[in-house]
Scaffold this motif. Structure first.
Motif, PDB file in Angstrom:
ATOM      1  N   GLY A 148       0.830  -1.200   0.000  1.00 49.25           N
ATOM      2  CA  GLY A 148       0.000   0.000   0.000  1.00 49.25           C
ATOM      3  C   GLY A 148       0.863   1.247   0.000  1.00 49.25           C
ATOM      4  N   GLY A 149       0.192   2.389  -0.017  1.00 50.43           N
ATOM      5  CA  GLY A 149       0.938   3.648  -0.011  1.00 50.43           C
ATOM      6  C   GLY A 149       0.084   4.747   0.577  1.00 50.43           C
ATOM      7  N   THR A 150       0.602   5.920   0.492  1.00 53.01           N
ATOM      8  CA  THR A 150      -0.136   7.090   0.953  1.00 53.01           C
ATOM      9  C   THR A 150      -0.205   8.069  -0.211  1.00 53.01           C
ATOM     10  OG1 THR A 150       1.777   8.414   1.549  1.00 53.01           O
ATOM     11  CG2 THR A 150       0.988   6.815   3.202  1.00 53.01           C
ATOM     12  N   ARG A 151      -0.805   9.236   0.037  1.00 57.31           N
ATOM     13  CA  ARG A 151      -0.896  10.205  -1.069  1.00 57.31           C
ATOM     14  C   ARG A 151       0.487  10.735  -1.432  1.00 57.31           C
ATOM     15  NH1 ARG A 151      -3.857  15.388   1.827  1.00 57.31           N
ATOM     16  NH2 ARG A 151      -2.854  15.232   3.853  1.00 57.31           N
ATOM     17  N   PHE A 152       1.428  10.461  -0.574  1.00 64.04           N
ATOM     18  CA  PHE A 152       2.782  10.977  -0.851  1.00 64.04           C
ATOM     19  C   PHE A 152       3.565  10.026  -1.735  1.00 64.04           C
ATOM     20  CE2 PHE A 152       2.090  14.540   1.661  1.00 64.04           C
ATOM     21  CZ  PHE A 152       1.381  14.139   2.794  1.00 64.04           C
ATOM     22  N   ALA A 153       3.459   8.722  -1.421  1.00 68.60           N
ATOM     23  CA  ALA A 153       4.248   7.766  -2.224  1.00 68.60           C
ATOM     24  C   ALA A 153       3.836   6.337  -1.921  1.00 68.60           C
ATOM     25  CB  ALA A 153       5.741   7.932  -1.936  1.00 68.60           C
ATOM     26  N   ARG A 154       4.178   5.468  -2.848  1.00 72.01           N
ATOM     27  CA  ARG A 154       3.989   4.025  -2.675  1.00 72.01           C
ATOM     28  C   ARG A 154       5.267   3.362  -3.158  1.00 72.01           C
ATOM     29  NH1 ARG A 154       2.135   0.232  -6.359  1.00 72.01           N
ATOM     30  NH2 ARG A 154       1.524  -1.754  -5.401  1.00 72.01           N
ATOM     31  N   ASP A 163      -8.891  -4.621   7.197  1.00 67.21           N
ATOM     32  CA  ASP A 163      -8.800  -3.584   6.156  1.00 67.21           C
ATOM     33  C   ASP A 163      -7.576  -2.740   6.488  1.00 67.21           C
ATOM     34  OD1 ASP A 163     -10.876  -0.770   4.995  1.00 67.21           O
ATOM     35  OD2 ASP A 163      -8.938  -1.554   4.362  1.00 67.21           O
ATOM     36  N   GLN A 164      -6.497  -3.028   5.843  1.00 69.51           N
ATOM     37  CA  GLN A 164      -5.222  -2.406   6.189  1.00 69.51           C
ATOM     38  C   GLN A 164      -4.449  -2.027   4.937  1.00 69.51           C
ATOM     39  OE1 GLN A 164      -4.833  -5.419  10.058  1.00 69.51           O
ATOM     40  NE2 GLN A 164      -3.250  -5.468   8.522  1.00 69.51           N
ATOM     41  N   SER A 165      -3.439  -1.187   5.126  1.00 72.95           N
ATOM     42  CA  SER A 165      -2.551  -0.806   4.026  1.00 72.95           C
ATOM     43  C   SER A 165      -1.125  -1.021   4.499  1.00 72.95           C
ATOM     44  CB  SER A 165      -2.767   0.679   3.686  1.00 72.95           C
ATOM     45  OG  SER A 165      -1.882   1.058   2.652  1.00 72.95           O
ATOM     46  N   HIS A 166      -0.392  -1.854   3.782  1.00 70.97           N
ATOM     47  CA  HIS A 166       0.932  -2.270   4.256  1.00 70.97           C
ATOM     48  C   HIS A 166       1.992  -1.557   3.448  1.00 70.97           C
ATOM     49  CE1 HIS A 166      -2.088  -5.512   4.838  1.00 70.97           C
ATOM     50  NE2 HIS A 166      -1.758  -5.225   6.074  1.00 70.97           N
ATOM     51  N   ASN A 167       2.517  -0.462   4.018  1.00 70.28           N
ATOM     52  CA  ASN A 167       3.432   0.404   3.265  1.00 70.28           C
ATOM     53  C   ASN A 167       4.893   0.042   3.471  1.00 70.28           C
ATOM     54  OD1 ASN A 167       0.914   1.516   3.013  1.00 70.28           O
ATOM     55  ND2 ASN A 167       1.364   3.371   4.215  1.00 70.28           N
ATOM     56  N   VAL A 168       5.234  -0.568   4.629  1.00 68.09           N
ATOM     57  CA  VAL A 168       6.651  -0.819   4.933  1.00 68.09           C
ATOM     58  C   VAL A 168       6.940  -2.272   5.347  1.00 68.09           C
ATOM     59  CG1 VAL A 168       7.140   1.572   5.596  1.00 68.09           C
ATOM     60  CG2 VAL A 168       6.276  -0.045   7.338  1.00 68.09           C
ATOM     61  N   THR A 169       5.928  -3.151   5.308  1.00 66.84           N
ATOM     62  CA  THR A 169       6.143  -4.561   5.650  1.00 66.84           C
ATOM     63  C   THR A 169       5.710  -5.429   4.476  1.00 66.84           C
ATOM     64  OG1 THR A 169       3.896  -4.684   6.531  1.00 66.84           O
ATOM     65  CG2 THR A 169       5.662  -4.207   8.116  1.00 66.84           C
ATOM     66  N   ASP A 170       6.085  -6.705   4.510  1.00 64.65           N
ATOM     67  CA  ASP A 170       5.563  -7.645   3.518  1.00 64.65           C
ATOM     68  C   ASP A 170       4.089  -7.833   3.838  1.00 64.65           C
ATOM     69  OD1 ASP A 170       6.655 -10.632   1.891  1.00 64.65           O
ATOM     70  OD2 ASP A 170       4.558 -10.124   2.408  1.00 64.65           O
ATOM     71  N   SER A 205       2.524   5.547  -8.448  1.00 59.01           N
ATOM     72  CA  SER A 205       3.595   5.970  -7.536  1.00 59.01           C
ATOM     73  C   SER A 205       3.038   6.497  -6.226  1.00 59.01           C
ATOM     74  CB  SER A 205       4.362   7.101  -8.237  1.00 59.01           C
ATOM     75  OG  SER A 205       3.419   8.138  -8.441  1.00 59.01           O
ATOM     76  N   SER A 206       1.718   6.560  -6.092  1.00 59.76           N
ATOM     77  CA  SER A 206       1.161   6.962  -4.789  1.00 59.76           C
ATOM     78  C   SER A 206      -0.236   6.370  -4.672  1.00 59.76           C
ATOM     79  CB  SER A 206       1.097   8.480  -4.719  1.00 59.76           C
ATOM     80  OG  SER A 206       0.136   8.910  -5.680  1.00 59.76           O
ATOM     81  N   GLY A 207      -0.922   6.593  -3.532  1.00 59.06           N
ATOM     82  CA  GLY A 207      -2.267   6.030  -3.356  1.00 59.06           C
ATOM     83  C   GLY A 207      -2.189   4.731  -2.571  1.00 59.06           C
ATOM     84  N   ILE A 208      -3.325   4.289  -2.025  1.00 56.53           N
ATOM     85  CA  ILE A 208      -3.305   3.160  -1.094  1.00 56.53           C
ATOM     86  C   ILE A 208      -3.063   1.846  -1.798  1.00 56.53           C
ATOM     87  CG2 ILE A 208      -4.729   4.258   0.660  1.00 56.53           C
ATOM     88  CD1 ILE A 208      -7.066   2.518  -0.302  1.00 56.53           C
TER      89      ILE A 208
END
Ligand code: LRH
Ligand code: MN
Length: 430
Positions: A61-67, A327-334, A426-429
């Motif tokens: 996942g990501g945020t509005r800043f980056a994925r 319901d989660q967004s995994h930006n920094v883990t597997d 490059s960004s978004g969940i």
């Protein structure tokens, strides 16, 4: 044939931990016996616990800043199903996944349903999406969807939800989850009353198309992407809508959709009392809708929510049949590791809530023995139920330590070869 973790590897890794597991389980059993609790009764209940995996959660996942996509990212729903099946293979706690449309759209839903059966997973509630403009869409959802001021846009959003029901029927789902981003960023931008009228008018058309054995789950959210008002912003608006629509409408609680420090377990108790608790989108958060791993920030809050759920199941609360989903967004883990850990943390909170001595708690509450009541409840939370969780996995063909087996399998590295890197947004969940 794409790679699946061999059951032999699970057995091999379990063999290393089996003796310690047996010892820990026996010790916990003796401790519970002293408290008059039969460990096997708890283990049987925990073994029946299930939580659905969000298909949109198995990709990075990501945020509005980056994925920052990882390797071996799922390229579509068929890869996502494989990853969901791997999570269930190791945890034995996630037999279903919750699809999201149009993100999971395919040409042949029979082929998708057959692949799911072959992988040993099913489909839970289907999620509609009128918070983005899909490719080729005629009218934009920039200013809303089911509550848009223009009838044409509302009709388009209703048609999408009806299509989701049709697709869900082909996949074996029994519920539609409707979360809309509709709201405003400026006072005066929208009439706070008329937008609810339009929403209810649209939802009534969707409700009328629900098959007899289906439910519709309405998901409230305090804010984001609307930052001044949100049409269905809290449990009050949600319950108002569900009661206006009819008996097949229920209120879904996403833990991250409340202001910081809101007493969510009391909201859960109220929705149970109203017979309208749809279920949950489990995750965790510290500030906003952070979509962090369940139990990672505030496991005590999660325990208090399950305490209300166990209390309701024991007193057989009317209409109590909640659907559990992550319901989660995994930006920094597997994502697979995070979803396995989260499923186990939900299971842990449930097992801890089963430990609470409810008769003693009720007696202390009646006597207003505040300290005793609090400590009786807290005793459930501080109990280490890990041996019971591991035992349910072991007995159901899963891994005593799912993350250790997942890493030993090199699943991600192998998938990186099978799945050429995708050039994602490059960004978004998602
Ligand atoms: C909204 C939400 C909703 C999903 C989306 C992916 O914040 O929780 O449940 O549709 O996340
Ligand atoms: Mn959600």
């Amino acid at each position: 044939m794409s790679y699946r973790i061999p059951d032999a590897l699970i057995a091999e890794e379990n063999a290393k931990l089996r003796a310690a597991q047996a010892e820990d389980y026996a010790a916990l059993g003796r401790r519970l016996e002293r408290a008059g609790v039969d460990i096997e009764a708890v283990t049987a209940k925990v073994a029946a616990f299930a939580v659905a995996v969000p298909t949109w959660g198995v990709g990075t996942g990501g945020t509005r800043f980056a994925r920052f996509p990882g390797v071996g990212e799922p390229r579509g729903i068929f890869d996502k199903l494989e990853d969901c099946a791997t999570i269930h293979q190791l945890t034995r706690a996630t037999p279903t996944c919750s699809p999201h449309l149009p993100w999971d759209k395919v040409g042949d839903y029979r082929e998708l349903a057959e692949r799911a059966v072959a992988l040993g997973v099913g489909f839970d509630a289907v999620n509609s999406n009128t918070f983005q403009d899909a490719a080729g869409q005629k009218l934009s959802y920039k200013f809303g969807s089911l509550a848009h001021s223009q009838k044409g846009v509302r009709d388009q959003a209703v048609a999408h939800n009806v299509e989701c029901i049709e697709i869900g029927r082909k996949l074996g789902s029994k519920a539609l989850t409707v979360w809309i981003a509709d709201g405003s960023n400026f006072p005066g931008q929208s009439n706070l009353n008329r937008v609810l009228d339009w929403y209810l008018e649209s939802m009534a058309e969707i409700y009328a198309r629900l098959p007899p054995d289906w439910r519709v789950f309405i998901e409230h959210k305090l804010y984001e992407p609307a930052f001044y008002s949100t049409v269905i912003s809290d449990w009050g608006s949600n319950l108002m809508a569900a009661e206006a629509l009819g008996p097949k409408a229920y209120c879904l609680v996403d833990l991250g959709h409340h202001a910081p420090n809101v007493n969510i377990e009391q909201i859960v108790a109220r929705l149970i009392r109203a017979g309208r608790l749809a279920g949950f989108h489990f995750n965790d958060s510290k500030y906003g809708d952070d979509d962090l791993d369940t139990g990672a920030i505030d496991p005590f809050r999660l325990f208090l929510v399950f305490n209300e759920l166990v209390d309701a199941s024991i007193r057989r609360a009317p209409g109590f049949d909640p659907a559990y989903m992550l319901d989660q967004s995994h930006n920094v883990t597997d994502p697979i590791e995070s979803l396995m850990a989260s499923a186990m943390e939900a299971q842990r909170a449930y097992a801890q809530a089963l430990f609470v001595d409810r008769d003693a708690l009720a007696a202390a509450q009646d006597e207003n023995d505040v300290m005793l009541a609090h400590r009786i409840l807290k005793a459930g939370f501080i109990a280490d139920v890990s041996p019971i969780l591991a035992e349910t996995r072991l007995r159901n063909g899963g891994a005593i330590d799912p993350i250790a087996v997942y890493r030993a399998s090199n699943y991600r590295k192998i998938k990186a070869k099978e799945r050429p890197a995708v050039t994602g947004s490059s960004s978004g969940i998602v």
